[in-house]
Design an enzyme around this catalytic site. Structure first.
Site, PDB file in Angstrom:
ATOM      1  N   LYS A 177      42.114  35.632  42.364  1.00 24.94           N
ATOM      2  CA  LYS A 177      40.619  35.484  42.595  1.00 24.94           C
ATOM      3  C   LYS A 177      40.070  34.827  40.440  1.00 24.94           C
ATOM      4  O   LYS A 177      39.422  33.587  40.725  1.00 24.94           O
ATOM      5  CB  LYS A 177      39.954  36.629  42.797  1.00 24.94           C
ATOM      6  CG  LYS A 177      39.549  37.010  44.285  1.00 24.94           C
ATOM      7  CD  LYS A 177      39.220  38.603  44.049  1.00 24.94           C
ATOM      8  CE  LYS A 177      38.963  39.078  45.734  1.00 24.94           C
ATOM      9  NZ  LYS A 177      38.481  40.187  45.689  1.00 24.94           N
ATOM     10  N   GLN A 227      37.321  45.712  42.505  1.00 24.35           N
ATOM     11  CA  GLN A 227      38.093  45.860  43.654  1.00 24.35           C
ATOM     12  C   GLN A 227      38.773  46.906  44.161  1.00 24.35           C
ATOM     13  O   GLN A 227      39.190  48.191  43.454  1.00 24.35           O
ATOM     14  CB  GLN A 227      39.740  44.926  43.307  1.00 24.35           C
ATOM     15  CG  GLN A 227      40.561  44.702  44.106  1.00 24.35           C
ATOM     16  CD  GLN A 227      40.725  43.171  45.303  1.00 24.35           C
ATOM     17  OE1 GLN A 227      40.294  42.251  44.610  1.00 24.35           O
ATOM     18  NE2 GLN A 227      40.693  43.777  46.524  1.00 24.35           N
ATOM     19  N   ASP A 229      30.019  40.505  45.709  1.00 21.97           N
ATOM     20  CA  ASP A 229      30.778  41.222  47.648  1.00 21.97           C
ATOM     21  C   ASP A 229      29.951  41.417  48.328  1.00 21.97           C
ATOM     22  O   ASP A 229      30.064  41.290  49.435  1.00 21.97           O
ATOM     23  CB  ASP A 229      31.297  42.170  47.087  1.00 21.97           C
ATOM     24  CG  ASP A 229      32.932  42.155  46.423  1.00 21.97           C
ATOM     25  OD1 ASP A 229      33.708  41.188  46.595  1.00 21.97           O
ATOM     26  OD2 ASP A 229      33.690  43.057  46.104  1.00 21.97           O
TER      27      ASP A 229
END
Ligand code: NAD
Length: 293
Positions: free
Chosen positions: A52, A96, A119
């Site tokens: 990412k 994460q 997200d």
């Protein structure tokens, strides 16, 4: 059979994002800045976060990686999140998952400011998505919509079977595909671990999205000719013939299913790269949203 090439498609999207960043630079506008928080040393999580961050560099974003050790308390993580929430230079950030078991994941998701929740996991974004309002869409379902759109795959009136009902893939996917939107208007069936006679259901599907995390679960005898297959699964399967000692397996038995499918995503190189591209797209959006405030 046509391969739905997520790698090439995601590269095109990244190129479009890079051009948008370039344009912002020439207009002296803010450069998008994504932060990622990684708690602990889980191998797969480190790989995801690194790719990412690398992708941010590639499109010209600023990126920040915050690494915290596995023993970090929930309190400390919440403080880090608050710093990111109030830092004007950060447009969006992700924490994460999965987190170590002593941390309440739901509490962490709720702590991320919805405007920076690239997200798309915060209940406000999930609620807005459900009501067809502008929202950050969870990156994996968003990437699947984009892949279907760019390959001009008709979804309207089709029977889509989603296998898996997780909050980050199956559930949002089922909502999005049933909505009145360019890639939508499908008749959706959600299958899960308690579903009986799954094969009878998948045999009726025009589109199957497999997101259950069981390697090579969906086999050729479970699908009809011409089906469109989206394989979300990524599982590390031991393989001593590989230098790393494992290979990545999808939820679809590619060899048997691809013989019947009209379109199919490979693993790797299908949904995975699309997920990262859509995270970048959400970050660009978060930055653009601030232009007029
Ligand atoms: P999860 O473990 O949260 O959910 C799995 C779902 O599968 C559950 O809803 C469960 O009810 C269902 N299920 C389990 N066994 C089943 C069975 N026998 N029949 C029918 N349904 C069954 O999973 P998740 O987070 O949605 O992830 C699923 C897979 O997708 C994993 O392999 C994960 O690594 C992968 N994934 C990939 C990406 C990507 O970017 N490519 C992103 C997220 C998840």
């Amino acid at each position: 059979m046509i391969l739905l090439d997520g790698k090439t498609t995601s590269n095109q999207i990244k190129e479009e994002i890079a051009q948008a960043v370039q344009q912002r630079k020439t207009e002296s506008k803010k450069i998008p800045h994504l932060a990622a928080v990684l708690v602990g040393n889980d191998g797969a999580s480190m790989t995801y976060v690194n790719s990412k961050v690398k992708s941010c560099e590639r499109v010209g974003f600023k990126s920040t990686l915050i690494r915290l050790d596995a023993e970090t308390s929930e309190e400390t993580l919440l403080q880090e999140i608050e710093k990111l929430n109030t830092d004007d230079d950060i447009d969006g950030f992700i924490v994460q998952l999965p987190l170590p078991t002593h941390i309440d994941e739901q509490k962490i998701i709720m702590a991320v400011h919805p405007d920076k929740d690239v997200d798309g996991f915060h209940p406000i974004n999930v609620g807005r998505m459900t009501l067809d309002l502008p929202a950050f869409l969870s990156a994996t379902p968003f990437g699947i919509l984009e892949l279907l759109e760019r390959y001009n795959i008709e979804t309207s009136g089709k029977h889509a079977v989603i296998i898996g009902r997780s909050h980050i893939v199956g559930r949002p996917m089922s909502i999005l595909l049933s909505q009145k939107r360019p890639v939508g208007n499908a008749t959706v069936t959600v299958a899960h671990s308690r579903t009986k006679n799954l094969k009878e259901i998948t045999l009726q599907a025009d589109i199957i999205i497999a997101a259950l995390g069981i390697p090579e679960f969906l086999t050729g005898d479970m699908v009809k000719d011409g089906v469109v297959i989206i394989d979300v699964g990524i599982t590390r399967v031991e393989d001593s013939s590989k230098p790393r000692g494992y290979r990545l397996a999808g939820d679809v038995h590619f060899e048997s299913v691809s013989k019947k499918a009209s379109y199919i995503t490979p693993v790797p190189g299908g949904v995975g790269p699309m997920t990262i591209a859509m995270l970048l797209k959400n970050t660009l959006l978060a930055c653009q949203n601030k232009d007029n405030t």
